[in-house]
Design an enzyme around this catalytic site. Structure first.
Site, PDB file in Angstrom:
ATOM      1  N   GLU A 200       2.202   4.999   3.455  1.00 56.79           N
ATOM      2  CA  GLU A 200       1.923   4.584   4.839  1.00 56.79           C
ATOM      3  C   GLU A 200       2.935   3.533   5.253  1.00 56.79           C
ATOM      4  O   GLU A 200       3.412   2.759   4.413  1.00 56.79           O
ATOM      5  CB  GLU A 200       0.525   3.939   4.931  1.00 56.79           C
ATOM      6  N   ARG A 292     -22.062   3.844   4.187  1.00 60.44           N
ATOM      7  CA  ARG A 292     -23.227   3.087   3.710  1.00 60.44           C
ATOM      8  C   ARG A 292     -23.556   1.972   4.703  1.00 60.44           C
ATOM      9  O   ARG A 292     -22.819   1.742   5.653  1.00 60.44           O
ATOM     10  CB  ARG A 292     -22.876   2.441   2.365  1.00 60.44           C
TER      11      ARG A 292
HETATM   12  C1  MV4 Z   1      -2.686  -1.728   4.717  1.00 62.43           C
HETATM   13  C2  MV4 Z   1      -2.093  -2.942   5.074  1.00 62.43           C
HETATM   14  C3  MV4 Z   1      -0.909  -2.892   5.754  1.00 62.43           C
HETATM   15  N1  MV4 Z   1      -0.359  -1.709   6.056  1.00 62.43           N
HETATM   16  N2  MV4 Z   1      -2.108  -0.575   5.047  1.00 62.43           N
HETATM   17  C4  MV4 Z   1      -6.260  -3.615   2.181  1.00 62.43           C
HETATM   18  C5  MV4 Z   1      -7.610  -3.111   1.926  1.00 62.43           C
HETATM   19  C6  MV4 Z   1      -7.568  -1.666   2.184  1.00 62.43           C
HETATM   20  N3  MV4 Z   1      -8.789  -1.288   2.832  1.00 62.43           N
HETATM   21  C7  MV4 Z   1      -6.346  -1.451   3.038  1.00 62.43           C
HETATM   22  N4  MV4 Z   1      -5.625  -2.681   3.032  1.00 62.43           N
HETATM   23  C8  MV4 Z   1      -4.465  -2.826   3.710  1.00 62.43           C
HETATM   24  N5  MV4 Z   1      -3.847  -1.678   4.066  1.00 62.43           N
HETATM   25  C9  MV4 Z   1      -0.962  -0.584   5.693  1.00 62.43           C
HETATM   26  N6  MV4 Z   1      -0.393   0.568   6.009  1.00 62.43           N
HETATM   27  C10 MV4 Z   1      -2.721  -4.127   4.729  1.00 62.43           C
HETATM   28  C11 MV4 Z   1      -3.909  -4.074   4.036  1.00 62.43           C
HETATM   29  C12 MV4 Z   1      -4.491  -5.340   3.700  1.00 62.43           C
HETATM   30  C13 MV4 Z   1      -5.711  -5.744   4.237  1.00 62.43           C
HETATM   31  C14 MV4 Z   1      -6.437  -4.940   5.090  1.00 62.43           C
HETATM   32  C15 MV4 Z   1      -7.626  -5.345   5.606  1.00 62.43           C
HETATM   33  C16 MV4 Z   1      -8.124  -6.604   5.272  1.00 62.43           C
HETATM   34  C17 MV4 Z   1      -7.430  -7.411   4.423  1.00 62.43           C
HETATM   35  C18 MV4 Z   1      -6.221  -7.007   3.893  1.00 62.43           C
HETATM   36  C19 MV4 Z   1      -5.511  -7.847   3.042  1.00 62.43           C
HETATM   37  C20 MV4 Z   1      -4.322  -7.427   2.518  1.00 62.43           C
HETATM   38  C21 MV4 Z   1      -3.823  -6.174   2.837  1.00 62.43           C
END
Ligand code: MV4
Length: 501
Positions: A200, A292
């Site tokens: 991604e 959930r």
């Molecule tokens: C990401 C992102 C940046 N770009 N995807 C972290 C948890 C998982 N549910 C997906 N996550 C992330 N995906 C892309 N393409 C940054 C995160 C992320 C994050 C997302 C939500 C809440 C906290 C976070 C902390 C670090 C990274």
């Protein structure tokens, strides 16, 4: 008609579910592991059955044992809570095969959303925006490089079987790509038994904003607005609020519509949450769907007035949703702080111990969902979450002030908690201003890790110092001046750094 429910969980969420059962005139059956035998959910349920020893694998995850208890206790439904078996499609199937009602979505919906690549594919088909990315990656290095170049660096490698931050890898430049994919695949195989990974585009400073949905068995799906969950540390949420202080009404409208479309694409039934990443320009992208009830559901309950557990039970019972979308209104502002038994001064290490004293905040606009009490022994078998503090007020500003007041009143001794850390969050300018994203904790670390000179603990000193002062009239060595200061005991406490515990 559901008359008796087995709650296949423990801790605060088991208590939460049992409360709604009692209000609905439904009998509840608790299951408990050996160290949980005198836990609060055992006390509040109508019946309690032993499910096994401490380790989850032998207790709260023991499917055959739970089904046996369900049969022997004569329940007609099982509520899985969150964590444990809540997103286990096989469990949902086996509950239903045993002739019982599973309070949750169909196994197919759980399975589809559990497979992150499959979920992405379904969202693209449904017209829900996803982060620009790839299908399943192969071992073809030049092809992978071409895909990454097309998406644009930096990129993230994610495990299809992952989610919640597990099995993610950031790749800054082309030279690191092949090695990162190799490692991501081997880690994914190790952790999930499935080495499927995809790519991604990396979003630099995203917000985590999620939308609560409810679907019934008559084809109706509604949303209950969003929750801003960007205050996280190592993928552990700490503070959640609704409405999000970041998005506009226009984006809220679009995002909630897409959440309903996402749920509809898997014929979703029950309570679910559609997670979005939202970039600095308010572009939003589907991230994953949680099939959930979530930890942070109470803030939605507070602003919409809907009891989500009762809604789950009614849906599972086959009732149509009693509300049309237009009838779901939100009012005011709600914030939740998660109280964890962990030590912020020791890298947030979860701690075990016996609760010596607990005073929970009360008063206007305050709710706590917890399960511990004086004398309760916290073990390291389970999640360190011990309580959720939820406040509501008409405005965000007032809600933040109310949360500070409630945290100030909250006293737990015997185990270390993050209460003071939460107080710091409530005072951090970026939080006060509602200007924060998922990097909030990291970018405010210096501020957050400073201790306050005098926090709520001084109020315990108030009582103790008043007592010492009283005693000091018969003990000259302890006598001190009580006339020239309004709050002499406080001064005395500061000078002597007296720790009663
Ligand atoms: C990401 C992102 C940046 N770009 N995807 C972290 C948890 C998982 N549910 C997906 N996550 C992330 N995906 C892309 N393409 C940054 C995160 C992320 C994050 C997302 C939500 C809440 C906290 C976070 C902390 C670090 C990274």
């Amino acid at each position: 008609m559901i008359k008796k429910i087995l709650v296949a969980n423990r801790g605060e969420i088991a208590v939460r579910i049992i409360r709604s059962c009692r209000e609905s005139g439904i009998k509840s059956v608790a299951i408990y592991s050996q160290p949980d035998r005198s836990s609060m959910h055992v006390r509040y349920a109508d019946e309690a059955w032993s499910v096994g020893p401490g380790p989850s694998g032998q207790s709260y995850l023991n499917i055959p044992k739970i089904l046996e208890i369900a049969k022997n206790s004569g329940v007609d439904a099982i509520h899985p809570g969150y964590g444990f078996l809540s997103e286990n499609a096989e469990f949902a199937e086996r509950v239903r095969k045993a002739g019982l009602i599973f309070i949750g979505p169909e196994a197919d919906a759980v399975r589809a959303m559990g497979d992150k690549m499959k979920a992405r594919e379904l969202m693209i088909k449904a017209g829900v925006p996803v982060v620009p990315g790839s299908d399943k990656l192969t071992d073809n290095e030049s092809e992978n490089l071409r895909i990454a170049d097309e998406i644009g660096f930096p990129v993230m490698i994610k495990a299809s079987a992952g989610g919640g931050g597990k099995g993610m890898r950031l790749v800054e430049k082309a030279g690191d790509l092949a090695a990162a994919i190799k490692r991501a695949k081997s880690e994914a195989l190790n952790a999930f038994g499935d080495d499927s990974v995809y790519m991604e585009k990396y979003l630099k400073s995203p917000h985590h904003i999620e939308v609560q949905v409810l679907g019934d068995n008559h084809g109706n799906i509604i949303h209950l607005f969003e929750r801003e969950c960007s205050v996280q540390r190592r993928h552990q949420k700490i503070v959640e609020e609704t409405p999000s202080p970041f998005i506009s009404d226009e984006i809220r409208e679009k995002m909630t519509k897409q959440a309903v479309a996402a749920a509809a694409s898997v014929n979703y039934t029950g309570a679910g949450t559609v997670e979005f990443l939202v970039d600095a320009d308010m572009n939003f992208y589907f991230l994953e769907m949680n099939t959930r009830l979530q930890v942070e559901h109470p803030i939605t309950e507070r602003t919409t007035g809907v009891d989500l557990v009762k809604a789950q039970i009614r849906i599972a019972n086959g009732d149509p949703l009693p509300w049309k979308q237009e009838e779901i209104r939100k009012s005011g502002h709600a914030i939740e702080c998660r109280i964890y038994a962990e030590d912020p001064e020791r890298n947030f290490m979860p701690g075990a111990g016996t609760v010596l004293h607990i005073t929970e905040p009360l008063g206007l606009g305050v709710r706590t969902d917890g399960y511990i009490y004086e004398g309760y022994e916290i073990t390291v078998f389970y999640d360190p979450l011990i309580s959720k503090l939820i406040v509501w007020a008409q405005t965000r500003e007032e809600a933040v002030q109310r949360m500070k007041r409630a945290l100030y009143e909250y006293k737990i001794t015997g185990v270390k908690t993050n209460i003071q850390f939460l107080e710091r969050i409530m005072k951090t300018p970026d939080f006060v201003d509602g200007k924060y994203d998922t990097h909030f904790i990291a970018s405010n670390e210096d501020y957050l890790m400073q201790g306050d000179e005098c926090t709520g603990e001084c109020e315990d000193l108030a009582m103790i110092m008043a007592y010492i002062e009283h005693q000091s009239h018969t003990d000259k060595r302890l006598r001190f001046n009580t006339h020239n200061r309004k709050s002499n005991w406080k001064e005395y406490g500061r000078i002597h750094r007296f720790n009663p515990f």
